[in-house]
Write an enzyme that holds these catalytic residues in place. Structure first.
Site, PDB file in Angstrom:
ATOM      1  N   SER A 159      11.601 -47.390 -62.175  1.00  0.00           N
ATOM      2  CA  SER A 159      10.155 -47.372 -61.983  1.00  0.00           C
ATOM      3  C   SER A 159       9.809 -47.780 -60.548  1.00  0.00           C
ATOM      4  O   SER A 159      10.276 -47.167 -59.595  1.00  0.00           O
ATOM      5  CB  SER A 159       9.498 -48.290 -63.020  1.00  0.00           C
ATOM      6  OG  SER A 159       8.119 -48.127 -63.074  1.00  0.00           O
ATOM      7  N   ASP A 326       9.127 -40.090 -71.545  1.00  0.00           N
ATOM      8  CA  ASP A 326       8.413 -40.880 -70.545  1.00  0.00           C
ATOM      9  C   ASP A 326       7.307 -40.015 -69.947  1.00  0.00           C
ATOM     10  O   ASP A 326       7.562 -39.126 -69.142  1.00  0.00           O
ATOM     11  CB  ASP A 326       9.396 -41.333 -69.455  1.00  0.00           C
ATOM     12  CG  ASP A 326       8.754 -42.218 -68.396  1.00  0.00           C
ATOM     13  OD1 ASP A 326       7.526 -42.418 -68.443  1.00  0.00           O
ATOM     14  OD2 ASP A 326       9.496 -42.706 -67.522  1.00  0.00           O
ATOM     15  N   HIS A 359       8.447 -44.777 -71.223  1.00  0.00           N
ATOM     16  CA  HIS A 359       8.887 -45.284 -69.926  1.00  0.00           C
ATOM     17  C   HIS A 359       9.822 -46.486 -70.074  1.00  0.00           C
ATOM     18  O   HIS A 359      10.726 -46.691 -69.248  1.00  0.00           O
ATOM     19  CB  HIS A 359       7.660 -45.672 -69.095  1.00  0.00           C
ATOM     20  CG  HIS A 359       7.977 -46.086 -67.689  1.00  0.00           C
ATOM     21  ND1 HIS A 359       8.683 -45.279 -66.822  1.00  0.00           N
ATOM     22  CD2 HIS A 359       7.693 -47.223 -67.000  1.00  0.00           C
ATOM     23  CE1 HIS A 359       8.810 -45.895 -65.652  1.00  0.00           C
ATOM     24  NE2 HIS A 359       8.226 -47.079 -65.745  1.00  0.00           N
TER      25      HIS A 359
END
Length: 384
Positions: A159, A326, A359
């Protein structure tokens, strides 16, 4: 007596955070400087004689230095990436020296909004300078120099951490041999920025926010921060994953005809718990700061918005990983990275992992994910 998980052979065991103080000013991308700063960090494994086996772990939005192991035998939950760091795990501490830090601007010991501003004697609060990913890279580079490391064997991040890893590859190409980018993107979509802005408004609308000076009022914007976390948490999950975990199960009450009284779904209870817990452990100004850094990130901005031109500066090999469910950092965003790397003539491996965890999948030991990650890190080890 039950053995504590820290004693398992694949655990890094009991670890102690450490703090490094830097006296020299750190010039930030916003034009301001931090006259001095502290960085809290943990290390796992041993640095070899050639100092060639060092791995830098870059954390995500709400992450910190405690990535693996336990702080004591009373701790039941290990570091946030314990499933991937340790003896025999993908980031094998029998092979690598792993450095995990709490970025400046954080709220787990490194200099940030909760720290005392030496010029005022009060918490920095909303006066803490805005940060960008490149500022974290510069701070991390000071850590690198402290340990006498000339080149990272790999820089790894999920991320927001993946964004830092890519920035390293462009800013200091000779200092990076491998760049592992997991569930990330070259810049946020408008939808992502919108979610971040909603979360920030939730915090700033809390009557206890006091313009960011809540610590001076001896209070916290708990309700706003809790709501911000709930918003963010929903976006990190997937519809299928939430359906599987919660469905429409009830925590309390009864929906049958004739039943009276409040009804609470399991998912409602879960989100409230996550939000309230987060509000007690995370700083609201840090949340504002970190989400702004996410919004501002644009890898190719200084390269005429051409990602191929941007990646032409990199010299390392890349591993890019995405997860099918995600939707906040969708596989299409990872494929944009891969396409640009291929067009720039760079070495890149790509894996799209089937997962219904959204995610958050990058934090979960999904078998194929672990297998692919392990195989790539063996390549990194072979190059030491």
């Amino acid at each position: 007596m039950t053995q504590h998980p820290s004693q398992e052979p694949d655990s890094v065991g009991i670890v102690q955070p450490q703090t490094l103080h830097f006296d020299q000013p750190l010039v930030l991308s916003c034009g301001r400087s931090l006259p001095e700063h502290d960085v809290v960090y943990e290390t796992y494994g041993e640095l070899n004689a050639a100092r060639s086996n060092a791995i830098l772990i870059c954390h995500a939005l709400s992450g910190h230095h405690h990535a693996a192991g336990y702080h004591s035998e009373d701790e039941r939950k290990p570091g946030w990436w314990d499933s991937c760091i340790g003896p025999g795990k993908p980031i094998d501490t029998n092979v690598f020296f792993v450095l995990s830090i709490n970025n400046i601007g954080g709220c787990h010991g490194s200099t940030g909004p909760v720290s005392i501003n030496p010029e005022t004697g009060k918490p920095w609060g909303p006066d803490f300078p805005y940060l960008r990913c490149r500022d974290w890279v510069e701070s991390q580079r000071l850590m690198m120099q402290h340990f006498g490391i000339e080149q990272w064997a790999a820089i790894i991040g999920g991320s927001l951490g993946g964004m830092q890893a890519m920035r390293w590859a462009l800013e200091y190409p000779d200092a990076t041999r491998h760049c592992v980018v997991i569930a990330s993107a070259m810049k946020l979509s408008a939808q992502n920025i919108a979610f971040n802005e909603i979360a920030r408004n939730a915090i700033m609308s809390d009557p206890e926010f006091h313009g960011g000076r809540y610590l001076e009022h001896n209070t916290l914007p708990r309700q706003g921060l809790s709501l911000a976390r709930m918003i963010g948490h929903v976006t990190y999950l997937s519809d299928d994953g939430m359906k599987e975990k919660f469905g429409r199960d009830l925590k309390a009450g009864d929906l049958r005809v004739g039943a009276e009284g409040p009804v609470e779904f399991q998912v409602e209870s879960y989100l409230r718990h996550q939000g309230s817990r987060f509000a007690e452990t995370f700083d609201a100004n840090t949340y504002l700061l970190m989400t702004k850094a996410l919004d501002y990130y644009d890898l190719a901005r200084e390269y005429d918005d051409d990602p191929v031109a941007a990646f032409s500066h990199a010299k390392c090999a890349f591993m890019v990983v995405s997860f099918t469910s995600d939707w906040r950092f969708a596989p299409s965003r990872s494929r944009e990275i891969v396409d640009a790397l291929v067009a720039a003539g760079k070495s890149v491996s790509y894996a799209e992992i089937e997962a219904n965890h959204g995610h958050d999948a990058f934090l979960i030991p999904i078998p194929r994910y672990v297998s692919v990650f392990s195989a790539y890190m063996k390549r990194v080890a072979e190059g030491l």
